[in-house]
Structures are given as C-alpha cells and as structure tokens.
Design a protein around this motif. Sequence first.
Motif: not given
Length: 315
Positions: A113-121, A125-129, A260-261, A306-310
């Motif tokens: 979650a930490l690297p994924l959210f920092a890169t994508s959102y 969102s890193s705080v949420t992660a 939600i995302r 797939l979930w990220m695309l949705v």
Amino acid sequence: MTTVLLDALVPIFVGLLLGYLAGRRGVMDNVNVRNLIVFVMNFAIPCALFSTIIRTSREDLDQQIPTALMITLVFTVLYTAGCLCARRSLKMSVSDASVLALTIGFPNSAAVALPLFATSYGPASSVTAALSIAVGAITISPLTVALLEADKQSQGTEINIRNVLRNFVRALARSVVWAPALALVCAYFGVHLPSYANRTLMTFGSAATGSALMLTGVVVSAQRFRFNKDVFWMTLIILLIQPIFALSMTLLFHMSRDHIRDITIISTIPGGFFGLVFGKSFDATPKTASSELIASYGAGWLTLALWMLVMAKYF
C-alpha cells in the motif's frame, strides 16, 4: 492508466519475486529469518509509519477518522470470520486459526500500500496507507500475539480470557504497535520533532518498502505450496469478497469518493506476512495460511490491477 499501473505494480511484484527467488535459491536463508524480521518489524516499518503520520496535520487527521474506523471495521470483521471459519470448519487450533485469520484480515499494506498509493494517488493517500498499517498493528496484530501466547500457556487446555487480555496489553509494547499510536498523538497535538530527528526516522523508514517486500518473498519461499479447496476459498475471500465487503460498507456510509477508492484498494491487497512472522515464533505456521499467501500473490497482481481500473472508471 496503463503506465500508472505498471509504475505502481511492477516494482512491488519485482521486489516480492526477488525475495522469493533469493529464498528458493539459497541466496538468503529462508528458515532463519529472525534478523530480517527484527529489522523490518522493530525498526524499518515503525520508523516509516511514525515519519509519515507525524507529518500529517490535525485537520487531515480529523478527516481521516471515518477512514480509520471503516478500515478497523473491515479488518476486524474479516479477522473474526477467518478465525471462526478456521476453528469450526478447518478444525484448527487457536494458534493456527489466529495466524490464518491475520493473514486474511490484514493485507500487506506495509509492502504494497505505501509504495502503491504514493505512486498512484499522491501524498494524501499515503497517509491512508500508513493508517491502514497502524490500524492493523494496533488492533488485530496484538490480538493475534495475545492468542498465540495464551494458547501456548494453556498447554492444550481451555484458554483463559484473562491471559488473553494480559498478553494483549503486553503486545502493545512492540514498536510496530506503539510507534504509529504515538505518532497519531503527536500529530494530533501538533508536536514537531527537530529536523535531525525527522531525517533519522526517514532514513530508517525509507528501507521499509524494499525490506518488507524482500521479507515477504523470503518468508513465502520457505513454505510448501498445496492448492486445495480451502486455499481456493481463502484466496477468494482475500481477493474478491473482502474488497466487495469494503466497497459495500463505504457506499453504505456515504463516504467520499477518495475514501471509497482508498479503502477498497487496500482491501484488494494480497494477504500480509505479519501472521506467519508472529506464528513462526510459536511454531504456528498452518499450511493453509502459507499456501493461501502464495496463491493470493500469484493471482493478486491481476486482481489488484483490475480493481484499480474499476475504481478509476467508476469512482
């Protein structure tokens, strides 16, 4: 969107694969991993959580309260369901059931979650992660340790609830538990650390992602994979049922689109390594948990994308 997915997911799964190959080929010892566990769980992750959370403003924390409560609900419900299922359907001991439940209920936010959210959102969102790791570390992780300790002390007899509560309090002394809790208190009351302290925390915390990915891969490489109906259903719970449950709850409580995302994506992340790490110290490493962990990562790269695309299309 394809570039974003590749930038976010490829480094994560390459890190996991490197750890797995290093363990399988004997480059790293995948049996005696205590030193790596100590570094990741006692230093790298606590420093990463502390440095991320303490930089959050009080206003942002207030906005994150519903998110933290919802993550707590999702983790707790899945943990409880996993534990009951393991006890009643799979006839596992309390120790094995708690390890399996933590593997199901606590996604690998530390490594993914930490690297994924920092890169994508972005930073918000890193705080949420980070909060998702803090929630799991403060709630179901010490509960698992308490159940493991209580089951060991009972020596096969009925577990004493007082022992569980006593061991739960003792588990709160772990740095991966108290560090994010202390950071939340400091951030809420506006406590600021000197620049050298922040840099020290960030230096150790910067190693959290890579080391957590390697540790997960090494731990998984030591487990024998056996695919059966139990593993299938547990993997389905992690990759499909848990995110659907999280999405339903966030919609039911009319949360913001970003929340939600974020909560849904966190719930799609494959199972975490905390359960197997804790269980290793108590000789509680159920084969269903290790096989389910491997299966969830085998399919997780696809379901997560797939979930990220949705979520990108509809939310």
